[in-house]
Design a protein around this motif. Structure first.
Motif, PDB file in Angstrom:
ATOM      1  N   ARG A 112       8.389  15.674   3.241  1.00 28.91           N
ATOM      2  CA  ARG A 112       8.110  15.428   4.652  1.00 28.91           C
ATOM      3  C   ARG A 112       7.614  14.002   4.819  1.00 28.91           C
ATOM      4  N   THR A 113       7.761  13.502   6.034  1.00 26.58           N
ATOM      5  CA  THR A 113       7.354  12.136   6.356  1.00 26.58           C
ATOM      6  C   THR A 113       5.858  12.088   6.624  1.00 26.58           C
ATOM      7  N   VAL A 114       5.164  11.149   5.975  1.00 22.52           N
ATOM      8  CA  VAL A 114       3.724  10.990   6.216  1.00 22.52           C
ATOM      9  C   VAL A 114       3.406   9.688   6.953  1.00 22.52           C
ATOM     10  N   PHE A 115       4.402   8.804   7.060  1.00 22.51           N
ATOM     11  CA  PHE A 115       4.217   7.557   7.815  1.00 22.51           C
ATOM     12  C   PHE A 115       5.582   7.053   8.244  1.00 22.51           C
ATOM     13  N   ALA A 116       5.657   6.527   9.456  1.00 19.81           N
ATOM     14  CA  ALA A 116       6.886   5.907   9.956  1.00 19.81           C
ATOM     15  C   ALA A 116       6.540   4.569  10.573  1.00 19.81           C
ATOM     16  N   GLY A 117       7.224   3.528  10.123  1.00 14.75           N
ATOM     17  CA  GLY A 117       7.018   2.207  10.684  1.00 14.75           C
ATOM     18  C   GLY A 117       7.641   2.085  12.063  1.00 14.75           C
ATOM     19  N   ASP A 118       7.174   1.087  12.805  1.00 16.36           N
ATOM     20  CA  ASP A 118       7.663   0.872  14.172  1.00 16.36           C
ATOM     21  C   ASP A 118       8.854  -0.080  14.150  1.00 16.36           C
ATOM     22  N   GLY A 119       9.952   0.325  14.740  1.00 14.73           N
ATOM     23  CA  GLY A 119      11.084  -0.566  14.888  1.00 14.73           C
ATOM     24  C   GLY A 119      11.925  -0.682  13.629  1.00 14.73           C
ATOM     25  N   ASP A 120      12.663  -1.790  13.565  1.00 12.19           N
ATOM     26  CA  ASP A 120      13.630  -2.011  12.483  1.00 12.19           C
ATOM     27  C   ASP A 120      12.912  -2.622  11.288  1.00 12.19           C
ATOM     28  N   VAL A 121      12.196  -1.794  10.564  1.00 18.45           N
ATOM     29  CA  VAL A 121      11.400  -2.250   9.429  1.00 18.45           C
ATOM     30  C   VAL A 121      11.721  -1.386   8.214  1.00 18.45           C
ATOM     31  N   LYS A 122      11.207  -1.816   7.076  1.00 17.15           N
ATOM     32  CA  LYS A 122      11.303  -0.989   5.870  1.00 17.15           C
ATOM     33  C   LYS A 122       9.926  -0.929   5.228  1.00 17.15           C
ATOM     34  N   VAL A 123       9.660   0.191   4.565  1.00 15.96           N
ATOM     35  CA  VAL A 123       8.390   0.427   3.897  1.00 15.96           C
ATOM     36  C   VAL A 123       8.574   0.155   2.407  1.00 15.96           C
ATOM     37  N   GLY A 124       7.587  -0.481   1.786  1.00 19.86           N
ATOM     38  CA  GLY A 124       7.682  -0.778   0.356  1.00 19.86           C
ATOM     39  C   GLY A 124       6.356  -1.251  -0.172  1.00 19.86           C
ATOM     40  N   GLY A 125       6.415  -2.089  -1.199  1.00 21.21           N
ATOM     41  CA  GLY A 125       5.148  -2.617  -1.680  1.00 21.21           C
ATOM     42  C   GLY A 125       5.095  -3.140  -3.090  1.00 21.21           C
ATOM     43  N   PRO A 126       5.229  -2.345  -4.122  1.00 19.18           N
ATOM     44  CA  PRO A 126       5.322  -0.882  -4.137  1.00 19.18           C
ATOM     45  C   PRO A 126       4.085  -0.212  -3.517  1.00 19.18           C
ATOM     46  N   ILE A 127       4.228   1.061  -3.188  1.00 16.90           N
ATOM     47  CA  ILE A 127       3.125   1.861  -2.682  1.00 16.90           C
ATOM     48  C   ILE A 127       2.070   1.986  -3.787  1.00 16.90           C
ATOM     49  N   CYS A 128       0.791   2.100  -3.432  1.00 13.51           N
ATOM     50  CA  CYS A 128      -0.240   2.350  -4.442  1.00 13.51           C
ATOM     51  C   CYS A 128      -1.273   3.312  -3.875  1.00 13.51           C
ATOM     52  N   ALA A 129      -2.020   3.967  -4.771  1.00 16.65           N
ATOM     53  CA  ALA A 129      -3.032   4.947  -4.367  1.00 16.65           C
ATOM     54  C   ALA A 129      -4.358   4.596  -5.007  1.00 16.65           C
ATOM     55  N   SER A 130      -5.456   4.899  -4.299  1.00 19.05           N
ATOM     56  CA  SER A 130      -6.784   4.730  -4.880  1.00 19.05           C
ATOM     57  C   SER A 130      -6.976   5.726  -6.016  1.00 19.05           C
ATOM     58  N   ALA A 131      -7.962   5.470  -6.864  1.00 22.80           N
ATOM     59  CA  ALA A 131      -8.163   6.304  -8.052  1.00 22.80           C
ATOM     60  C   ALA A 131      -8.412   7.761  -7.700  1.00 22.80           C
ATOM     61  N   ASP A 132      -9.094   8.006  -6.576  1.00 22.12           N
ATOM     62  CA  ASP A 132      -9.361   9.387  -6.162  1.00 22.12           C
ATOM     63  C   ASP A 132      -8.235   9.966  -5.312  1.00 22.12           C
ATOM     64  N   GLU A 133      -7.181   9.189  -5.091  1.00 24.76           N
ATOM     65  CA  GLU A 133      -5.992   9.581  -4.334  1.00 24.76           C
ATOM     66  C   GLU A 133      -6.288   9.844  -2.858  1.00 24.76           C
ATOM     67  N   ARG A 134      -7.435   9.393  -2.388  1.00 25.96           N
ATOM     68  CA  ARG A 134      -7.780   9.583  -0.971  1.00 25.96           C
ATOM     69  C   ARG A 134      -6.966   8.632  -0.092  1.00 25.96           C
ATOM     70  N   TYR A 135      -6.775   7.395  -0.568  1.00 28.02           N
ATOM     71  CA  TYR A 135      -6.114   6.382   0.239  1.00 28.02           C
ATOM     72  C   TYR A 135      -4.851   5.870  -0.444  1.00 28.02           C
ATOM     73  N   VAL A 136      -3.885   5.521   0.398  1.00 26.22           N
ATOM     74  CA  VAL A 136      -2.605   4.985  -0.064  1.00 26.22           C
ATOM     75  C   VAL A 136      -2.339   3.706   0.709  1.00 26.22           C
ATOM     76  N   CYS A 137      -1.871   2.693   0.009  1.00 23.33           N
ATOM     77  CA  CYS A 137      -1.556   1.407   0.639  1.00 23.33           C
ATOM     78  C   CYS A 137      -0.055   1.155   0.547  1.00 23.33           C
ATOM     79  N   ALA A 138       0.519   0.668   1.634  1.00 24.12           N
ATOM     80  CA  ALA A 138       1.941   0.336   1.677  1.00 24.12           C
ATOM     81  C   ALA A 138       2.143  -0.949   2.458  1.00 24.12           C
ATOM     82  N   GLY A 139       3.244  -1.620   2.172  1.00 19.79           N
ATOM     83  CA  GLY A 139       3.658  -2.779   2.939  1.00 19.79           C
ATOM     84  C   GLY A 139       4.764  -2.389   3.906  1.00 19.79           C
ATOM     85  N   VAL A 140       4.805  -3.050   5.054  1.00 23.32           N
ATOM     86  CA  VAL A 140       5.852  -2.834   6.051  1.00 23.32           C
ATOM     87  C   VAL A 140       6.478  -4.192   6.338  1.00 23.32           C
TER      88      VAL A 140
END
Length: 390
Positions: A112-140
């Protein structure tokens, strides 16, 4: 001091396929390190699936067929898989898909989708997660951006993975714009600071290493690269990786000064060259006192044989460098970069390698090197690493 030698090797992957890991800034191991995850597909991208390998029993298992990415252009498939991150405690794989971030549940085998960017964009980064997996960081990024057309700016998004409604999209905890191409996101252990790179041609970027404190939205460069008296940039840096509370990065052999591995202290915004060699990529164990690297063959490198790389281990405690393995690789395709990475304990190295050294071969597999730890009297490495003059 601790010395390590290779005591076992295992070749991992589906024969004849493209087999590769998420990008090496992310850890593919399970919580107890009993297995690691990897991707495998036919050479044309068909039958793309997520697999896992159990080293103790040399067993490979398919976890799930990645239906959402079937029929996608093969190179786009590779880019999006490399952008993924494994959350072992939550048993989730997060993978970009166009302008969205997809949560793949490894236990229920649903997406399932947990985040959708606005407009004609792509999500990447690479994605990363905090050690406790509470937070996730991504680039748009703008969808049209590519290595040949880097984006003029990037949006950095931090997501909270624990919304009250398990079916809802994840809450955006932070959103900010960086006025350059920002990627290679990696959380520090405090969960608030995120290492990221100013991406671009190494010879033109003088502030490669940066840290974002996402609760405040402030970001800063943590290492000022060297210029000569005429103002020319002479130090080319990249492929940064967390190393305990420090950052290890490569000063490329294309630099106009001595090159090798840098260890940078974000607290003092200073760094030192800890070993000289033809370094290309690098990573560290959790403590940051063991570093692994591979080598390149261009620029001012002493190695000149194309399509092969040496895997080397460096012990920051005693300054000892150990040769581990020579493997085939290819600089032109990310899934064929060797990207060596240590596990948390520093006794296993994962390496992407090729099926032969023919530059047009798409097939590849994963090499697991298991290392022996030879014990000697314990030594504390708390505080800062013992920087050494090379």
């Amino acid at each position: 001091m601790d010395d390590k030698v290779v005591i076992n090797e295992q070749i991992v992957g589906i024969a004849g396929n493209k087999n590769f890991l998420p990008y090496y800034t992310n850890v593919p191991w399970s919580k107890d390190e009993s297995y690691f995850v990897f991707f495998s597909s036919a050479l044309d991208g068909h039958d793309l699936s997520l697999w896992r390998f159990f080293p103790a029993i040399s067993r490979t298992e398919k976890i799930t067929y990645l239906q959402l990415w079937q029929g996608v252009d093969s190179l786009q498939q590779e880019e999006e898989m490399l952008g993924g991150v494994f959350l072992p405690r939550k048993q989730l794989m997060l993978i970009p898909r166009g302008n969205t971030l997809i949560r793949v549940d490894l236990t229920e085998e649903n997406c399932r989708t947990v985040f959708a960017g606005d407009g004609d964009v792509k999500v990447g980064g690479p994605i990363c997660a905090s050690a406790d997996e509470r937070y996730v960081c991504a680039g748009v990024y703008p969808r049209l951006s590519a290595l040949t057309r880097p984006p003029a700016s990037s949006e950095v998004v931090v997501l909270d993975t624990e919304p009250s409604d398990s079916q809802a999209s994840w809450t955006i905890a932070h959103r900010s714009r960086i006025n350059f191409w920002a990627d290679h996101f990696q959380f520090f252990s405090n969960g608030e600071d995120i290492l990221f790179a100013h991406e671009g041609t190494a010879e033109t970027v003088s502030d490669r290493l940066n840290v974002l404190n996402w609760p405040t939205g402030k970001h800063r460069c943590i290492y000022q690269q060297q210029h000569n008296a005429s103002g020319q940039l002479i130090e080319y840096v990249g492929h940064e990786r967390m190393a305990g509370n420090k950052v290890v990065a490569v000063r490329y052999p294309t630099s106009l000064i001595d090159f090798g591995l840098l260890v940078v202290d974000p607290a003092t915004e200073s760094g030192r060259l800890v070993v000289r060699d033809d370094c290309w990529h690098c990573s560290a164990n959790a403590a940051g006192d063991l570093l692994v690297m591979d080598t390149m063959w261009w620029g001012r490198s002493s190695r000149r044989q194309e399509f092969v790389t040496d895997i080397l281990l460096y012990n920051c405690r005693n300054g000892k460098k150990t040769f581990l393995k020579t493997v085939p690789c290819n600089a032109k395709r990310q899934i064929h970069h060797s990207h060596p990475q240590l596990n948390a304990a520093g006794d296993r190295v994962l390496v992407i390698t090729r099926d032969g050294i023919a530059p047009d071969s798409a097939a590849g597999f994963i090499l697991l090197l298991e290392l022996e730890l030879q014990h000697s009297p314990a030594q504390s490495v708390s505080g800062s690493l013992p920087f050494r003059d090379p």
